[in-house]
Write an enzyme that holds these catalytic residues in place. Structure first.
Site, mmCIF file in Angstrom:
data_model
loop_
_atom_site.group_PDB
_atom_site.id
_atom_site.type_symbol
_atom_site.label_atom_id
_atom_site.label_comp_id
_atom_site.label_asym_id
_atom_site.label_seq_id
_atom_site.Cartn_x
_atom_site.Cartn_y
_atom_site.Cartn_z
ATOM 1 N N ASP A 112 -0.369 -2.751 12.070
ATOM 2 C CA ASP A 112 0.426 -3.528 10.929
ATOM 3 C C ASP A 112 0.408 -4.782 10.891
ATOM 4 O OD1 ASP A 112 2.012 -4.171 8.830
ATOM 5 O OD2 ASP A 112 2.349 -2.043 8.363
ATOM 6 N N ASP A 127 3.961 -6.232 10.051
ATOM 7 C CA ASP A 127 4.917 -6.053 10.933
ATOM 8 C C ASP A 127 4.847 -6.867 12.113
ATOM 9 O OD1 ASP A 127 6.038 -3.888 9.347
ATOM 10 O OD2 ASP A 127 5.403 -2.178 10.402
ATOM 11 N N THR A 144 1.099 8.257 -0.989
ATOM 12 C CA THR A 144 0.289 9.003 -1.719
ATOM 13 C C THR A 144 -1.317 8.837 -1.132
ATOM 14 O OG1 THR A 144 -0.223 6.984 -3.258
ATOM 15 C CG2 THR A 144 1.554 8.601 -3.896
ATOM 16 N N ARG A 149 0.991 -1.063 0.093
ATOM 17 C CA ARG A 149 0.075 0.000 0.170
ATOM 18 C C ARG A 149 0.890 1.253 -0.019
ATOM 19 N NH1 ARG A 149 -4.754 0.365 3.721
ATOM 20 N NH2 ARG A 149 -3.450 0.652 5.338
HETATM 21 N N1 URA Z 1 -3.193 -3.325 6.685
HETATM 22 C C1 URA Z 1 -2.709 -3.627 8.061
HETATM 23 O O1 URA Z 1 -1.888 -4.339 8.334
HETATM 24 N N2 URA Z 1 -3.456 -3.054 9.069
HETATM 25 C C2 URA Z 1 -4.532 -1.888 8.845
HETATM 26 O O2 URA Z 1 -5.237 -1.563 9.790
HETATM 27 C C3 URA Z 1 -4.983 -1.947 7.568
HETATM 28 C C4 URA Z 1 -4.158 -2.503 6.411
#
Ligand code: URA
Length: 220
Positions: free
Chosen positions: A213, A216, A114, A110
């Site tokens: 995330d 992560d 941007t 993602r």
């Molecule tokens: N991707 C993620 O890892 N967490 C989110 O909240 C949205 C997309």
């Protein structure tokens, strides 16, 4: 939220909700987070398999007597597409239920730099490898977070270049209602299996309250 969007199945088993709560907790470390995603993948798989047609069968037991049983022929009729990297543990769990699945992978990023809010997210694919899709097959796309739908729409676009499956299923952990409605408006026959629906996105496009995330947290 007033009811669920159509074609959306919430995995509200208390065990699934307990695992989700554990991985939402910011004090849960990498190993337990990853193990939680594996467990949820398996539970999502069970719920998806529940919707497959069954056939009756008979087996002979070691006592040399016959026992009536159940077969799920479509268990071996699945193509599993993993959205890297966060979906890898989810796929590990789904494979417990669909061990013979053919597999595809999409490496997606993602482009947060941007992002200007809303549901439109630029998504970069750096690697796409998906097998040819037969009209008799069930495609399950694994992605733990269905936040805006931008990645999912792009992944489905890649899949449809290779064939239109019998069923198109999204296996997710947390979804937003906006994203579900967005993907259903483009692919009305898609089905969404999710463990929770959260209402909001923050200014970076993360789901709130969410779990952060997922990539992560699973990979450290
Ligand atoms: N991707 C993620 O890892 N967490 C989110 O909240 C949205 C997309």
């Amino acid at each position: 939220m007033i009811g669920l969007p159509e074609r959306t199945y919430l995995v509200n088993h208390p065990y699934a909700q307990m695992v989700l709560t554990k991985i939402r907790d910011r004090s849960t470390g990498q190993i337990e987070f990853r193990k939680g995603l594996v467990k949820l993948g398996r539970l999502l798989g069970f719920e998806i398999a529940r919707t497959f047609p069954i056939s009756k069968c008979v087996v002979t037991t070691p006592l040399n007597v016959q026992a009536e049983g159940v077969d799920i022929p479509d268990i071996d009729n699945v193509v599993l597409v993993t959205v890297l990297r966060a979906a890898m543990p989810l796929t590990e769990g789904l494979l417990k239920v669909f061990p013979t699945a053919r597999q595809g992978v999409v490496s997606a990023r993602r482009m947060e730099e941007t992002y200007r809010g809303g549901l439109e997210f630029d998504v970069e694919f750096t690697y796409v490898k998906i097998p040819e899709i037969k009209g008799s097959e069930i495609v399950i796309i694994a992605d733990p977070m269905l936040a805006t739908g931008s990645t999912m729409l792009k992944v489905v676009g890649e899949i449809y270049k290779l064939g239109v499956p019998k069923r198109l299923i999204f296996a997710t952990v947390i979804s937003t209602e906006q994203a579900i409605r967005r993907v259903l408006s483009k692919y009305p026959n898609a089905e969404i299996f999710t463990v929770a629906m959260d209402m909001e996105l923050d200014e970076r496009g993360y789901i709130v309250p969410g779990l952060g995330d997922a990539g992560d947290r699973a990979f450290g």
